[in-house]
Design an enzyme around this catalytic site. Structure first.
Site, PDB file in Angstrom:
ATOM      1  N   ALA A 215      39.131  49.595  56.093  1.00 56.36           N
ATOM      2  CA  ALA A 215      38.318  50.441  56.975  1.00 56.36           C
ATOM      3  C   ALA A 215      37.116  49.684  57.525  1.00 56.36           C
ATOM      4  O   ALA A 215      36.825  49.734  58.726  1.00 56.36           O
ATOM      5  CB  ALA A 215      37.854  51.685  56.217  1.00 56.36           C
TER       6      ALA A 215
ATOM      7  N   LYS B 108      51.009  42.113  54.437  1.00 56.71           N
ATOM      8  CA  LYS B 108      51.117  42.796  55.729  1.00 56.71           C
ATOM      9  C   LYS B 108      51.396  41.840  56.874  1.00 56.71           C
ATOM     10  O   LYS B 108      51.230  42.189  58.043  1.00 56.71           O
ATOM     11  CB  LYS B 108      49.850  43.619  56.007  1.00 56.71           C
TER      12      LYS B 108
ATOM     13  N   ILE C  47      31.010  38.393  54.382  1.00 51.71           N
ATOM     14  CA  ILE C  47      30.165  39.585  54.495  1.00 51.71           C
ATOM     15  C   ILE C  47      30.057  40.318  53.159  1.00 51.71           C
ATOM     16  O   ILE C  47      29.084  41.025  52.897  1.00 51.71           O
ATOM     17  CB  ILE C  47      30.743  40.535  55.567  1.00 51.71           C
TER      18      ILE C  47
ATOM     19  N   GLU D 269      12.238  35.810  51.858  1.00 51.25           N
ATOM     20  CA  GLU D 269      11.909  36.851  50.896  1.00 51.25           C
ATOM     21  C   GLU D 269      11.302  36.198  49.665  1.00 51.25           C
ATOM     22  O   GLU D 269      11.349  34.979  49.503  1.00 51.25           O
ATOM     23  CB  GLU D 269      13.170  37.616  50.465  1.00 51.25           C
TER      24      GLU D 269
ATOM     25  N   HIS E 215      18.018  42.798  47.216  1.00 50.70           N
ATOM     26  CA  HIS E 215      18.837  41.599  47.254  1.00 50.70           C
ATOM     27  C   HIS E 215      18.894  40.956  45.879  1.00 50.70           C
ATOM     28  O   HIS E 215      17.912  40.911  45.153  1.00 50.70           O
ATOM     29  CB  HIS E 215      18.276  40.588  48.251  1.00 50.70           C
TER      30      HIS E 215
END
Length: 307
Positions: free
Chosen positions: A19, A43, A100, A220, A258
């Protein structure tokens, strides 16, 4: 010009039938990205179709690369299998793997980093928003969008953006576009403590790119990657650089979102990194809303036009 990807780059998407992967495959196709293959084991032989584009699906990365000429993969694979998905890209000899996936076990990434030592393939991520090289069409379409970043906020131009944070990447990009400027490439390197490409790696690429005239570096708390990049910028970078460090109000020792955003010592606090930025000639944005303006101040000080 751009770094790492161009509008002509052919990409495959691992996990295109899921999805999340499928939705972002659609958005990348709509953006004009050359999505030429999908990979989902079992697939192979099927197709992913969207708005008249028919993308063949393969069982392996090697098969997809051989059949289509894809040189980059975007990985939308569940965490338990994402490490092996990255290594498939290495085995296939791809130029770039953009992961990702969030939540990959650190021990898996340590294994992946060791296996990638000396390999041709560059890894962006994991736990990253990906990359965008804007195109010249309406809404910057006709470019290359790899990952989950919103393409429509981008505009073709001359500012490079590199960031650990996805949302701050988008904020910087939107500010630049709102100023009437644009981006050469925006790169989200991800917030995990073990990743493939560092701030410094990307800064070096931007510095060598003749079409990138200014750089925004977003970091950060936690780790020393931003300090390493700042020291290199002071010694080597010829372009105006603005920086922002997130997490100034975070209490020491508290994990903040994070996986890499945790302060372990004095040198990885926001205050320490900001001090190094200033020492190294990087114009510091005090708040997220000041990032584009900070770059404009840096450019003015150097007498550089960002148009």
């Amino acid at each position: 010009m751009s770094i790492l990807i161009t509008p002509e780059t052919k990409i495959m998407i691992q996990g295109i039938t899921g999805a999340f992967g499928g939705k972002h495959a659609q958005l990348s196709i709509d953006y004009g990205t050359q999505v030429v293959a999908g990979v989902t084991p079992g697939k192979g032989g099927q197709f992913f179709e969207h708005n008249g584009v028919k993308v063949p699906i393969f069982n392996t990365v090697v098969d997809a690369a051989k059949a289509t000429g894809a040189t980059v993969s975007t990985i939308f694979v569940p965490p338990p299998f994402a490490g092996d998905a990255i290594l498939e890209c290495v085995d296939a000899g791809l130029d770039l793997a953009v992961c990702i996936t969030e939540g990959i076990p650190i021990k898996d990434m340590i294994r992946v980093k060791r296996a990638m030592s000396g390999a041709k393939t560059r890894l962006i991520g994991p736990n990253c928003p990906g990359l965008v090289t804007p195109g010249t069409g309406e809404g910057s379409k006709g470019g290359c969008r790899i990952g989950i970043a919103p393409g429509y906020i981008h505009k073709k131009g001359h500012v490079g953006v590199v960031s650990r944070s996805g949302t701050l990447t988008y904020e910087a990009v939107f500010q630049i576009t709102s100023k009437g400027l644009g981006q050469s490439t925006s790169v989200g390197i991800g917030g995990d403590p073990v990743n493939g490409t560092s701030h410094l790696d990307v800064i070096k690429l931007f510095n060598a790119d003749p079409d990138t005239k200014g750089i925004i570096l977003i970091g950060e708390i936690g780790g020393n990657a931003e300090v390493e990049a700042a020291r290199w910028i002071k010694a080597n970078c010829t372009k105006p650089v603005a920086g922002f460090i997130a997490g100034a109000t975070a209490p020491a020792g508290r994990r903040m979102g994070h996986a890499g955003a945790i302060v372990g010592g004095h040198e990885d606090t926001a205050e320490a990194k900001i001090a190094v930025f200033k020492e190294c000639g990087i114009e510091v944005a005090e708040t997220p809303s000041d990032m584009a303006d900070a770059l404009l101040r840096a450019a003015k000080a150097k007498g550089v036009s960002l148009n």
